[in-house]
Design a protein around this motif. Structure first.
Motif, PDB file in Angstrom:
ATOM      1  N   VAL A 176      59.539 -23.517 -45.232  1.00 43.62           N
ATOM      2  CA  VAL A 176      60.830 -23.245 -44.600  1.00 43.62           C
ATOM      3  C   VAL A 176      61.732 -24.476 -44.670  1.00 43.62           C
ATOM      4  N   SER A 177      61.160 -25.658 -44.457  1.00 43.44           N
ATOM      5  CA  SER A 177      61.947 -26.890 -44.555  1.00 43.44           C
ATOM      6  C   SER A 177      62.506 -27.070 -45.960  1.00 43.44           C
ATOM      7  N   LYS A 178      61.682 -26.821 -46.953  1.00 38.55           N
ATOM      8  CA  LYS A 178      62.132 -26.919 -48.341  1.00 38.55           C
ATOM      9  C   LYS A 178      63.222 -25.898 -48.635  1.00 38.55           C
TER      10      LYS A 178
ATOM     11  N   LEU B 295      50.507 -22.037 -40.362  1.00 41.91           N
ATOM     12  CA  LEU B 295      51.726 -22.645 -39.827  1.00 41.91           C
ATOM     13  C   LEU B 295      52.140 -23.935 -40.545  1.00 41.91           C
ATOM     14  N   PRO B 296      51.248 -24.872 -40.838  1.00 38.47           N
ATOM     15  CA  PRO B 296      51.682 -26.085 -41.550  1.00 38.47           C
ATOM     16  C   PRO B 296      52.304 -25.776 -42.911  1.00 38.47           C
ATOM     17  N   ILE B 297      51.722 -24.815 -43.632  1.00 43.64           N
ATOM     18  CA  ILE B 297      52.259 -24.429 -44.941  1.00 43.64           C
ATOM     19  C   ILE B 297      53.607 -23.749 -44.775  1.00 43.64           C
ATOM     20  N   LEU B 298      53.710 -22.884 -43.774  1.00 45.19           N
ATOM     21  CA  LEU B 298      54.963 -22.178 -43.524  1.00 45.19           C
ATOM     22  C   LEU B 298      56.076 -23.166 -43.165  1.00 45.19           C
ATOM     23  N   ASN B 299      55.769 -24.135 -42.316  1.00 43.17           N
ATOM     24  CA  ASN B 299      56.781 -25.123 -41.923  1.00 43.17           C
ATOM     25  C   ASN B 299      57.289 -25.914 -43.124  1.00 43.17           C
TER      26      ASN B 299
ATOM     27  N   GLY C 173      56.377  -9.649 -41.157  1.00 42.65           N
ATOM     28  CA  GLY C 173      55.899 -11.020 -41.060  1.00 42.65           C
ATOM     29  C   GLY C 173      57.028 -11.956 -40.698  1.00 42.65           C
ATOM     30  N   ALA C 174      56.687 -13.191 -40.418  1.00 44.04           N
ATOM     31  CA  ALA C 174      57.687 -14.181 -40.021  1.00 44.04           C
ATOM     32  C   ALA C 174      58.583 -14.558 -41.201  1.00 44.04           C
TER      33      ALA C 174
END
Length: 200
Positions: free
Chosen positions: A148-150, A141-145, A20-21
């Protein structure tokens, strides 16, 4: 002949792959599985195999490993050129070691080229020896972004910049070894500019 082949297939050892990513929770899932089943984990991230830069490479801490044995994690010299073939040879040794101890190998990481070489290259005869279970971890994707930012913010607060600064050197090579890690080449220009600032 068919019955012999079927018997052989039933007696193959099992290997689990978690893919996974970045930031989708592969590491956490691998530890959760390994604590519920008799399993050990093999890292397949091509940067986490190196010693050092634990913050930048986001290596799992000893505490978060929860007593689960990890292989190919933080073991190599940071300057080593570790190829897909090298990974395959090391991973096969680890898999063999784990299955001989009657445990399940869980291969986890984001370097899909390494995994493809391990499973598909006929030289290694992986499919002749093992049955595979592939788990793909997917996150919207919105949750992943957001996650990752956090995580990047947390890594910076934990000392990411100073950790990379410790490996900085003019003329450093960023095409092999641990310096290929995301964030290390990007900080090179920052350190160069910072070294030219007059602090008087």
């Amino acid at each position: 002949m068919a019955s012999i082949l079927d018997f052989h297939a039933l007696n193959k050892k099992k290997v689990v792959f978690i893919m996974g990513a970045n930031g989708t929770g592969k590491t956490r899932l691998s530890v959760d599985l390994a604590t519920h089943f008799l399993a050990e984990i093999i890292n397949s991230d091509k940067i986490q195999v190196y010693k050092g830069l634990d913050i930048v490479t986001n290596k799992i801490s000893d505490l978060d490993r929860r007593g689960v044995a990890h292989h190919l994690l933080g073991e190599l010299d940071p300057e080593a050129d570790f190829t897909a073939r090298d990974f395959c040879l090391h991973a096969l040794n680890s898999i063999d070691f784990i299955v001989r101890r009657e445990k399940v190998p869980i291969v986890v990481g984001g370097s899909n080229t390494y995994l493809e070489a391990l499973v598909e290259d006929r030289f290694f005869q992986f499919k002749d020896k093992y049955d595979c279970c592939f788990l793909w971890v997917d996150v919207m994707l919105p949750i992943l972004n957001l996650f990752v930012s956090k995580r990047v913010d947390e890594m910076v607060h934990a000392g990411l910049v100073e950790e990379v600064r410790g490996m900085f050197g003019p003329g450093a090579e960023y095409t092999w070894g641990i310096r290929r890690a995301i964030g290390v080449p990007e900080l090179d220009s920052y350190f160069r500019a910072d070294s030219m600032v007059d602090v008087d």
